[in-house]
Design an enzyme around this catalytic site. Structure first.
Site, mmCIF file in Angstrom:
data_model
loop_
_atom_site.group_PDB
_atom_site.id
_atom_site.type_symbol
_atom_site.label_atom_id
_atom_site.label_comp_id
_atom_site.label_asym_id
_atom_site.label_seq_id
_atom_site.Cartn_x
_atom_site.Cartn_y
_atom_site.Cartn_z
ATOM 1 C CB THR A 144 113.332 49.599 -6.232
ATOM 2 O OG1 THR A 144 113.951 50.227 -7.379
ATOM 3 C CG2 THR A 144 114.155 48.371 -5.864
ATOM 4 C CD GLU A 196 123.487 44.290 -30.395
ATOM 5 O OE1 GLU A 196 122.753 45.048 -31.068
ATOM 6 O OE2 GLU A 196 124.721 44.431 -30.321
ATOM 7 C CG ASP A 222 105.920 49.029 -19.954
ATOM 8 O OD1 ASP A 222 105.162 49.034 -18.960
ATOM 9 O OD2 ASP A 222 106.244 50.059 -20.569
ATOM 10 N N GLY A 223 103.284 47.171 -20.269
ATOM 11 C CA GLY A 223 102.045 47.354 -21.008
ATOM 12 C C GLY A 223 100.841 46.620 -20.452
ATOM 13 C CG ASN A 249 106.856 48.657 -10.431
ATOM 14 O OD1 ASN A 249 107.209 47.581 -10.924
ATOM 15 N ND2 ASN A 249 106.755 49.764 -11.171
ATOM 16 N NE ARG A 269 110.080 54.856 -19.077
ATOM 17 C CZ ARG A 269 108.941 55.171 -19.672
ATOM 18 N NH1 ARG A 269 108.956 55.811 -20.837
ATOM 19 N NH2 ARG A 269 107.786 54.845 -19.128
#
Length: 241
Positions: free
Chosen positions: A65, A206, A19-20, A67, A193
């Site tokens: 799905t 983890e 992400d990002g 996106n 999340r």
């Protein structure tokens, strides 16, 4: 249920929510696709770092799905990027003994991309080093729904006794049926999340949520996180010894 594990050497299977990319590009006054291109280049560095980190399986979340809700321009750019990435990286992946698999619903993807995915899977099927799994048009809920549908079809056809269905049955119908469950899930960019990623498989994984934007996520940070994993006690619902 698995027994508690103290101080394991490191994760065998790492999954990453990359992400990002968009924010990284925006910070530099560039279009979002510029960030996705930078993120694609980062993938190679992390894949190459896996053997040194003791990671045999790496699963990356490339396109969900959900996106498809992005702008048509961004989606088209991403699909083009996926096609170019496969064509550009195929040789290096084979030479580095990386086996590639794709998970997700391929039906909505264009024919050219599906063909390239099939070709790359076949070309790397003999590789036995790092197992790289790319989640493309993937969603955890969608995967479970598709798996449940296939399971129901087998029950209806008499191939499966419904009284014998348990928590070990469904995984055989999941996209990841040939993979071990992830030990460690990393999400970059500061978001905390899981975004519908490997919902069933990550029940006892983890998690690490890091602030680094994906294009800035280095092999050194990846190594630090895998080393940190070795100090955790994984109890799988049991009590400490």
């Amino acid at each position: 249920m698995a027994k508690p594990i103290r101080g394991s050497a490191g994760p065998r299977h790492v999954a990453i929510i990359m992400d990002g990319n968009g924010r990284w590009a925006t910070q530099r006054g560039k279009p979002r696709l510029f960030g996705h291109q930078a993120g694609a280049r980062r993938v190679r560095e992390i894949v190459e770092a896996c053997p040194e980190c003791g990671v045999s399986y790496l699963t990356i979340f490339a396109f969900s799905t959900e996106n498809w809700k992005r702008t048509q321009t961004e989606v088209a750019g991403l699909m083009s990027l996926f096609r170019r990435y496969i064509q550009k990286e195929a040789r290096a992946l084979r030479e580095n003994d990386v086996r590639v698999r794709f998970i997700g619903d391929r039906v909505k993807l264009d024919v050219k991309l599906r063909m390239l995915m099939d070709e790359l899977e076949a070309a790397t099927a003999h590789c036995s080093g790092v197992n790289l799994t790319v989640a493309l048009n993937y969603g955890g809920r969608d995967e479970v729904a598709r798996a449940t549908r296939r399971l129901a079809e087998d029950v209806a056809a008499g191939r499966l006794d419904p009284s014998g269905v348990n928590e070990e049955t469904l995984p055989r119908y999941l996209d990841t049926c040939l993979l071990p469950d992830p030990d460690l899930v990393i999400r970059t960019s500061g978001e905390a999340r899981i975004s519908n990623f490997l919902l069933w498989q990550s029940a006892y994984a983890e998690y690490e949520f890091v602030d680094t934007l994906w294009p800035d996520f280095t092999a050194a940070e990846f190594m630090r996180l895998t080393e940190s994993f070795g100090g955790r006690e994984r109890r799988f619902g049991a009590v400490p010894a």
